[in-house]
Design a protein around this motif. Structure first.
Motif: not given
Length: 403
Positions: A136-141
């Protein structure tokens, strides 16, 4: 100022008497700095009218950010209170009578020496009795936010196992550390959480999760000796029959101009969220068919079901016995099963089922109108700076092995 309680059970000296709860209060106050500025030194009479006395002042470096919180019951031993305050006081020295005073609480953010950039974190896990891996990879702006900001987290998941996820939750967790003399206490609080449904086995795609920073979120403050307040986003993937997978990333909350207002603004709307995108076809449920999807042979204890990793349909072993890597579908480390019909396409790398759309949404900033009783700052000065939720594009990340 840090004030909190600790409690422990103390055994009674009288035999047969139950242990009693002992509550100890701890408190310590520290002053960061005190400066006096003489903005008008001319004495004498002052005529009737309105006067301005402009001045400049440079704050000391490395000041902790403002912070204020209190919770618990002081009678039960679980209460705590923490404050980091800055007060500007004006004094008008009047001869032969009472002086005039006025004061205002200042909003000071801790020095943020990092560049304003998107935040990326990732983690993966394998399973004890099930082949494959979940990544799992998570991006936040952004790596920092204002209270009230509406954001969209981008989750890219690659599940090469047959494990089913029950739910996915994104939470903002707060850690408060208090110290008073030789005592200390750490408090963990889940400020806000958003939970969405999980995904099917062998999912490989992108999920967008909306999230709202609460208006009452207190600012980050990490440089104080008595009080520290930090935040972390925690993306939890809840699995069936296995330990959950957590993806965590640190963030910072900045103090808005309405922090001390008696009339905080309304919560702004959530940002629009694109639909989920899957690079693989939907996983066919085992109970949806009792026969092979190619030769129609019936399944039994000896004739087992097998999924083709390219079309995700159910086949018998004879119709789904070829194995190869399918890099375009995320199976690029270990060979996986494919059926006879999908083998020619899978041998060329496979054909993805979906493409991530271009996503760029501008969130409308709320109108941070101050209360009518106190309106020194202009409305545009009270709003957080413009920001965009997230900009994503199609990617083909690496994926772990399958069965």
């Amino acid at each position: 100022m840090a004030k909190f309680e600790t409690s422990h059970m103390q055994q009674s000296d009288v035999e047969g008497e139950p242990a009693e709860k002992v509550i100890t209060k701890h408190e310590e106050t520290r002053e960061f700095f005190r400066e006096r500025i003489n903005v008008w030194s001319v004495g004498g009479l002052i005529g009737v009218g309105s006067y301005n006395f402009p001045f400049q002042y440079k704050l000391p470096d490395n000041l902790p950010g403002v912070f204020e919180i209190h919770s618990g019951n002081w009678m039960t031993g679980d209460a705590y209170r923490a404050e980091i305050l800055y007060i500007a006081e004006a004094k008008f020295d009047v001869a032969f009578t009472c002086n005039l005073y006025d004061s205002v609480r200042l909003i000071i953010n801790e020095k943020f020496d990092r560049a304003l950039t998107p935040s990326l974190s990732q983690d993966s896990k394998t399973f004890m009795f099930t082949p494959g891996r979940l990544t799992a990879k998570m991006w936040l702006d952004h790596n920092c936010y204002f209270p009230g900001n509406s954001i969209v987290a981008k989750l890219e998941a690659n599940n090469t196992s047959t494990k089913r996820t029950q739910s996915i939750s994104l939470s903002l967790n707060q850690t408060i550390t208090l110290k008073a003399h030789s005592a200390s206490r750490t408090v963990h609080v889940t400020v806000s959480q958003n939970t969405v449904q999980g995904f099917d086995p062998s999912f490989f795609g992108v999920r967008f999760i909306p999230f709202q920073i609460p208006l009452n979120a207190q600012p980050t403050s990490t440089s104080g000796r008595l009080v520290r307040n930090t935040y972390m986003f925690d993306l939890k993937i809840k699995l069936s029959g296995a330990m959950n997978l957590h993806v965590r990333t640190k963030t910072a909350i900045l103090a808005p101009q309405f922090l001390f207002s008696n009339a905080p603004p309304q919560t702004p709307p959530l940002a629009s969220v694109p639909h989920e995108v899957s690079f693989r076809p939907p996983w066919q449920d085992d109970n949806s068919t009792q026969t092979c999807m190619r030769c129609s042979a019936g399944f039994s204890f000896f004739k087992r079901r097998h999924h083709c990793r390219h079309c995700a349909k159910v086949f018998c072993d004879a119709c789904c016995n070829k194995k190869l890597k399918i890099p375009n579908l995320g199976y690029d480390e270990a060979p996986v099963r494919v059926c006879e019909d999908c083998h020619p396409v899978a041998a060329t790398g496979g054909k993805p089922a979906g493409v991530v759309p271009e996503f760029e949404t501008k969130v409308e900033e709320p109108d941070w109108q101050p209360p009518a009783a106190s309106a020194p700052p202009a409305a545009e000065d009270m709003a957080p700076p413009d920001y965009q939720t997230a900009s994503t594009s199609s990617t083909s990340p690496s994926a772990p092995p399958a069965e």
